[in-house]
Design a protein around this motif. Structure first.
Motif, PDB file in Angstrom:
ATOM      1  N   ALA B 103       7.628  26.139   2.627  1.00 45.42           N
ATOM      2  CA  ALA B 103       8.276  25.349   2.697  1.00 45.42           C
ATOM      3  C   ALA B 103       9.173  24.610   2.655  1.00 45.42           C
ATOM      4  N   ILE B 104      10.326  25.106   3.156  1.00 48.50           N
ATOM      5  CA  ILE B 104      11.692  24.465   3.462  1.00 48.50           C
ATOM      6  C   ILE B 104      11.338  24.346   4.839  1.00 48.50           C
ATOM      7  N   LEU B 105      10.747  25.242   5.691  1.00 51.35           N
ATOM      8  CA  LEU B 105      10.911  24.903   6.799  1.00 51.35           C
ATOM      9  C   LEU B 105       9.889  23.718   7.459  1.00 51.35           C
ATOM     10  N   THR B 106       8.932  23.507   6.210  1.00 50.40           N
ATOM     11  CA  THR B 106       7.779  22.686   6.249  1.00 50.40           C
ATOM     12  C   THR B 106       8.671  21.277   6.225  1.00 50.40           C
ATOM     13  N   GLU B 107       9.405  20.755   5.322  1.00 50.51           N
ATOM     14  CA  GLU B 107      10.467  19.904   5.474  1.00 50.51           C
ATOM     15  C   GLU B 107      11.387  19.676   6.195  1.00 50.51           C
ATOM     16  N   ARG B 112      10.259  16.286  12.346  1.00 49.75           N
ATOM     17  CA  ARG B 112      11.641  16.985  14.370  1.00 49.75           C
ATOM     18  C   ARG B 112      10.081  17.318  15.405  1.00 49.75           C
ATOM     19  N   PRO B 113      10.498  16.598  16.419  1.00 48.52           N
ATOM     20  CA  PRO B 113       9.272  17.128  17.291  1.00 48.52           C
ATOM     21  C   PRO B 113       8.945  18.605  17.821  1.00 48.52           C
ATOM     22  N   LEU B 116       5.817  22.250  12.716  1.00 49.60           N
ATOM     23  CA  LEU B 116       6.989  23.683  12.412  1.00 49.60           C
ATOM     24  C   LEU B 116       5.413  24.590  13.093  1.00 49.60           C
ATOM     25  N   THR B 117       6.313  24.662  14.228  1.00 47.64           N
ATOM     26  CA  THR B 117       5.040  25.635  14.770  1.00 47.64           C
ATOM     27  C   THR B 117       5.583  26.608  14.683  1.00 47.64           C
ATOM     28  N   GLU B 118       4.685  28.217  15.403  1.00 43.95           N
ATOM     29  CA  GLU B 118       3.918  29.207  14.962  1.00 43.95           C
ATOM     30  C   GLU B 118       5.066  29.746  14.799  1.00 43.95           C
ATOM     31  N   ALA B 119       5.973  30.140  16.617  1.00 42.65           N
ATOM     32  CA  ALA B 119       7.352  30.684  16.654  1.00 42.65           C
ATOM     33  C   ALA B 119       8.093  29.810  15.837  1.00 42.65           C
ATOM     34  N   ARG B 120       8.389  28.594  15.308  1.00 45.55           N
ATOM     35  CA  ARG B 120       9.258  28.412  13.947  1.00 45.55           C
ATOM     36  C   ARG B 120       9.196  29.222  12.814  1.00 45.55           C
ATOM     37  N   LEU B 121       7.804  29.464  12.603  1.00 47.91           N
ATOM     38  CA  LEU B 121       7.070  29.487  11.118  1.00 47.91           C
ATOM     39  C   LEU B 121       7.574  31.075  11.041  1.00 47.91           C
ATOM     40  N   ARG B 122       7.676  31.559  12.393  1.00 45.01           N
ATOM     41  CA  ARG B 122       8.297  32.889  12.334  1.00 45.01           C
ATOM     42  C   ARG B 122       9.746  32.922  11.580  1.00 45.01           C
ATOM     43  N   THR B 137      22.182  23.856   7.052  1.00 46.74           N
ATOM     44  CA  THR B 137      22.514  23.353   8.568  1.00 46.74           C
ATOM     45  C   THR B 137      21.658  23.084   9.118  1.00 46.74           C
ATOM     46  N   SER B 138      21.021  24.562   8.566  1.00 49.38           N
ATOM     47  CA  SER B 138      20.007  23.986  10.254  1.00 49.38           C
ATOM     48  C   SER B 138      18.371  24.793   9.741  1.00 49.38           C
ATOM     49  N   GLY B 139      18.050  24.552   7.596  1.00 52.64           N
ATOM     50  CA  GLY B 139      16.552  25.135   7.641  1.00 52.64           C
ATOM     51  C   GLY B 139      16.969  26.568   7.564  1.00 52.64           C
TER      52      GLY B 139
END
Lengths: 253, 253
Positions: B103-107, B112-113, B116-122, B137-139
């Motif tokens: 949820a934090i990463l989705t937000e 942002r360009p 929430l990609t598969e890599a970021r979901l990691r 600072t950076s989610g």
């Protein structure tokens, strides 16, 4: 062809001042670079306090696990300089005053105020069975016992001891690093990096993101003992980056 | 009165880039200072490579030996970010995607360009049974599992995770440091330092020499959990230095 042997070293950094945050370490990076030039891989670093038992246990563990152990710190003239005593105890040998070290210190302090005091003579004490490591900077030598190299903590003095040891330690091939940078968030090329690494057995690719001048970017560091392989991988990575619209910057950003 | 308990922590710094000398560590000092403010002693630091087995063995050794283990590095979105997997394996638990982290990463990536990609979901993957450490600072959050605190390697992100943890870890009394400097080669006052330390049980005195503006000098750092005792020792040391003709500089040089 048999795979060439990999030589490894550990570094033990000694000092309460590192663990209290008072002092910012400068020895890890310079020892790492120097070791790689000798064809030796820095496999681990331990930072330990001014505590005899902790120094002794750590050196015994590390010298059994690696070809070489280097230490920095705790070889000066004051009561908190306990490295030689701790390592001698770990080896189960007495501490002795080394004649050659005494001669070096006598010469070094001849024209200096106070001369060779009892406290300064402390820096001639070594574990029995040691050899000296020359210190062109400030007289008091480092000490080698078996595969353990005991050096000063002050970074420019440690550097001059490393210089004195250059070419003296048997090693293999240095790891070659080739860097490619790109103005891309690393997460956008995570799959591409993984695939590139997998396509070139014998290389490791590290991804080091940054945020600079308002732009995201990353440097990709290709490491290998095989220089030609590192270069081929770098070219391949650059091409893969171009294929998805990112301009590679050879040498990094 | 029972002696107060001392709380200890170890820091594991993870990353090939430290052991190759490419990157100069900045986390040890900031973690050390932060821990002391929490009343926790940084007892040792290990720097280890991007190697699952080495990370896992080290975390298991350290978490058994200390109240807390902090780690920095290897929690980003790329293939070389293996800390979570290595520590999960060391604990013998599976890696799961944490709903709150997702949820934090989705937000964070909503505007942002790429989103929430598969890599970021990691970066939402955690060892089962973990809690998150906020990352203002950076989610992408840090992770706590039992007494192990897994944080980012980028120093300003690690700093913001430490800030989020401030006051959350049980500790004892911080170590107080009082510094006295003098324009004297440390070897000239070696006996004086030893005697001063011996006269005040409960303090440790470190001697840190320097060569600055063409003059030799040293800073003497008195460390104790007892602030009043540190101050008494500092006054005593200053007086002893004056007695032999050296002017003490309170606060250090």
């Amino acid at each position: 062809m048999a795979s060439p042997r990999t030589w490894t070293a550990a570094l033990m950094v000694i000092g309460d001042e590192l663990l209290s945050g008072r002092t910012q370490d400068k020895n890890v990076a310079q020892v790492a670079v120097w070791l790689n030039d000798q064809g030796i891989r820095l496999a681990e670093v331990r930072i330990v306090p001014d505590d005899s038992a902790r120094i002794g246990d750590t050196v015994n563990e590390l010298r059994a696990a690696h070809d070489y152990v280097l230490t920095t710190g705790g070889i000066g003239p004051t009561h908190d300089d306990i490295t030689v005593d701790a390592i001698a105890a770990a080896f189960g040998v007495p501490v002795v005053v080394d004649d050659q070290a005494r001669a070096i210190l006598t010469e070094y302090y001849r024209d200096r105020p106070g001369g060779l005091t009892e406290a300064r003579l402390r820096m001639a004490r070594v574990p029995q069975g040691s050899e000296l490591i020359p210190n062109p900077t400030s007289g008091a030598p480092g000490v080698r016992i078996e595969n353990v190299y005991i050096m000063a903590g002050v970074p420019h003095i440690a550097a001059s001891m490393l210089q004195a040891l250059t070419g003296k330690l048997e090693g293999g091939r240095p790891v070659v690093s080739v860097t490619v940078g790109a103005r891309v968030p690393e997460s956008d090329v995570a799959d591409l990096l993984r695939e590139t690494e997998a396509a070139h057995p014998g290389v490791a690719i590290g991804s080091y993101p940054f945020f600079k001048d308002g732009l995201y970017g990353a440097n990709f560091v290709i490491r290998s003992e095989d220089e030609a392989l590192a270069k081929v991988t770098s070219d391949d990575l650059s091409q893969r980056l171009r294929n998805v619209g990112f301009e590679p910057v050879e040498g990094g950003i």
